[in-house]
Design an enzyme around this catalytic site. Structure first.
Site, PDB file in Angstrom:
ATOM      1  N   GLY A 118       0.833  -1.196   0.000  1.00  0.00           N
ATOM      2  CA  GLY A 118       0.000   0.000   0.000  1.00  0.00           C
ATOM      3  C   GLY A 118       0.865   1.243   0.000  1.00  0.00           C
TER       4      GLY A 118
ATOM      5  N   GLN B 232       2.932   9.886   1.367  1.00  0.00           N
ATOM      6  CA  GLN B 232       4.278   9.310   1.409  1.00  0.00           C
ATOM      7  C   GLN B 232       5.144   9.749   0.237  1.00  0.00           C
ATOM      8  OE1 GLN B 232       2.478   5.206   2.137  1.00  0.00           O
ATOM      9  NE2 GLN B 232       4.479   5.006   3.104  1.00  0.00           N
TER      10      GLN B 232
ATOM     11  N   CYS C  56       6.111  -0.422   6.947  1.00  0.00           N
ATOM     12  CA  CYS C  56       5.741   0.740   6.144  1.00  0.00           C
ATOM     13  C   CYS C  56       6.927   1.148   5.280  1.00  0.00           C
ATOM     14  CB  CYS C  56       5.361   1.893   7.087  1.00  0.00           C
ATOM     15  SG  CYS C  56       4.920   3.404   6.237  1.00  0.00           S
ATOM     16  N   LEU C  57       6.656   1.495   4.024  1.00  0.00           N
ATOM     17  CA  LEU C  57       7.743   1.895   3.126  1.00  0.00           C
ATOM     18  C   LEU C  57       8.444   3.167   3.615  1.00  0.00           C
ATOM     19  CD1 LEU C  57       6.116   1.208  -0.371  1.00  0.00           C
ATOM     20  CD2 LEU C  57       7.772  -0.210   0.869  1.00  0.00           C
TER      21      LEU C  57
ATOM     22  N   HIS D 149      -4.201   1.535   7.789  1.00  0.00           N
ATOM     23  CA  HIS D 149      -2.821   2.035   7.819  1.00  0.00           C
ATOM     24  C   HIS D 149      -2.642   3.191   6.829  1.00  0.00           C
ATOM     25  CE1 HIS D 149       1.728   1.165   7.833  1.00  0.00           C
ATOM     26  NE2 HIS D 149       1.573   1.992   6.817  1.00  0.00           N
ATOM     27  N   GLU D 150      -3.143   3.001   5.600  1.00  0.00           N
ATOM     28  CA  GLU D 150      -2.964   4.033   4.568  1.00  0.00           C
ATOM     29  C   GLU D 150      -3.827   5.262   4.871  1.00  0.00           C
ATOM     30  OE1 GLU D 150      -0.493   3.638   2.791  1.00  0.00           O
ATOM     31  OE2 GLU D 150      -0.261   1.482   3.071  1.00  0.00           O
TER      32      GLU D 150
ATOM     33  N   HIS E  65      -2.081   7.543   7.148  1.00  0.00           N
ATOM     34  CA  HIS E  65      -1.096   8.405   6.461  1.00  0.00           C
ATOM     35  C   HIS E  65      -1.756   9.708   5.993  1.00  0.00           C
ATOM     36  CE1 HIS E  65       2.620   6.150   6.263  1.00  0.00           C
ATOM     37  NE2 HIS E  65       2.038   5.090   5.735  1.00  0.00           N
TER      38      HIS E  65
HETATM   39 NI    NI Z   1       2.810   3.152   5.579  1.00  0.00          NI
END
Ligand code: NI
Length: 167
Positions: free
Chosen positions: A46, A51, A91-92, A133-134, A137
């Site tokens: 995701g 991000q 998470c990226l 989660h997204e 963000h």
């Molecule tokens: Ni993330």
């Protein structure tokens, strides 16, 4: 298409609150294609626009094993959630850190797709976790902020040290 740079925690830009997309345009779709390419290239499941330093309410997710089931959520809203489960997240924007977070087990989300068409989706399992989660963000919240302050301090110190060593 283009790979976009992913902001790395604790970058303060990860804490910006995203604005709603007023109209889904070709430019929105170009961003979505680039976000999807960036997510797949980084082996993520995701990615939120936040991000990649675009502060609009756009999320891409693909939790399939075959990486060919891209879900696009523009202006997502959780209309219901139920249950509670703890699972390990990464998470990226927080490379190498995996921690348990408690979230709702089932969610219903309403959003627009890449064509600007409204849809509603019920999700559970990994997809439900990923959606929450997204969407965090988009509110400027990174998953580690669900953890204790002590853990957050340790994670920040570790990431800053790692980055210093790779410079
Ligand atoms: Ni993330």
């Amino acid at each position: 298409m283009a790979l976009l740079p992913i902001l790395q925690y604790p970058d303060p830009r990860l804490h910006k609150v995203a604005k709603s997309v007023a109209t889904v345009t070709e430019q929105t779709r170009k961003l979505i294609r680039d976000m999807a390419e960036t997510m797949y290239a980084a082996s993520g499941v995701g990615l939120a626009a936040t991000q990649v330093d675009v502060h609009e309410r756009i999320v891409v997710i693909d939790v399939s094993d075959t990486h060919d089931n891209l879900l696009v959520f523009i202006n997502p809203v959780l209309t219901s959630s139920s249950g509670s489960e703890e699972s390990e997240e990464g998470c990226l924007s927080v490379p190498g850190i995996y921690e348990n977070v408690t979230r709702a087990e089932q969610v219903t989300v309403s959003a627009l797709d890449a064509q600007g068409k409204a849809f509603t989706l019920e999700a559970d399992g990994l997809l439900a976790i990923c959606i929450q989660h997204e969407m965090d963000h988009l509110q400027g919240r990174v998953f580690v902020e669900h953890l204790s302050h002590l853990k957050q301090t340790r994670i920040r110190a570790k990431l800053i040290k790692q980055r210093r060593e790779t410079l």
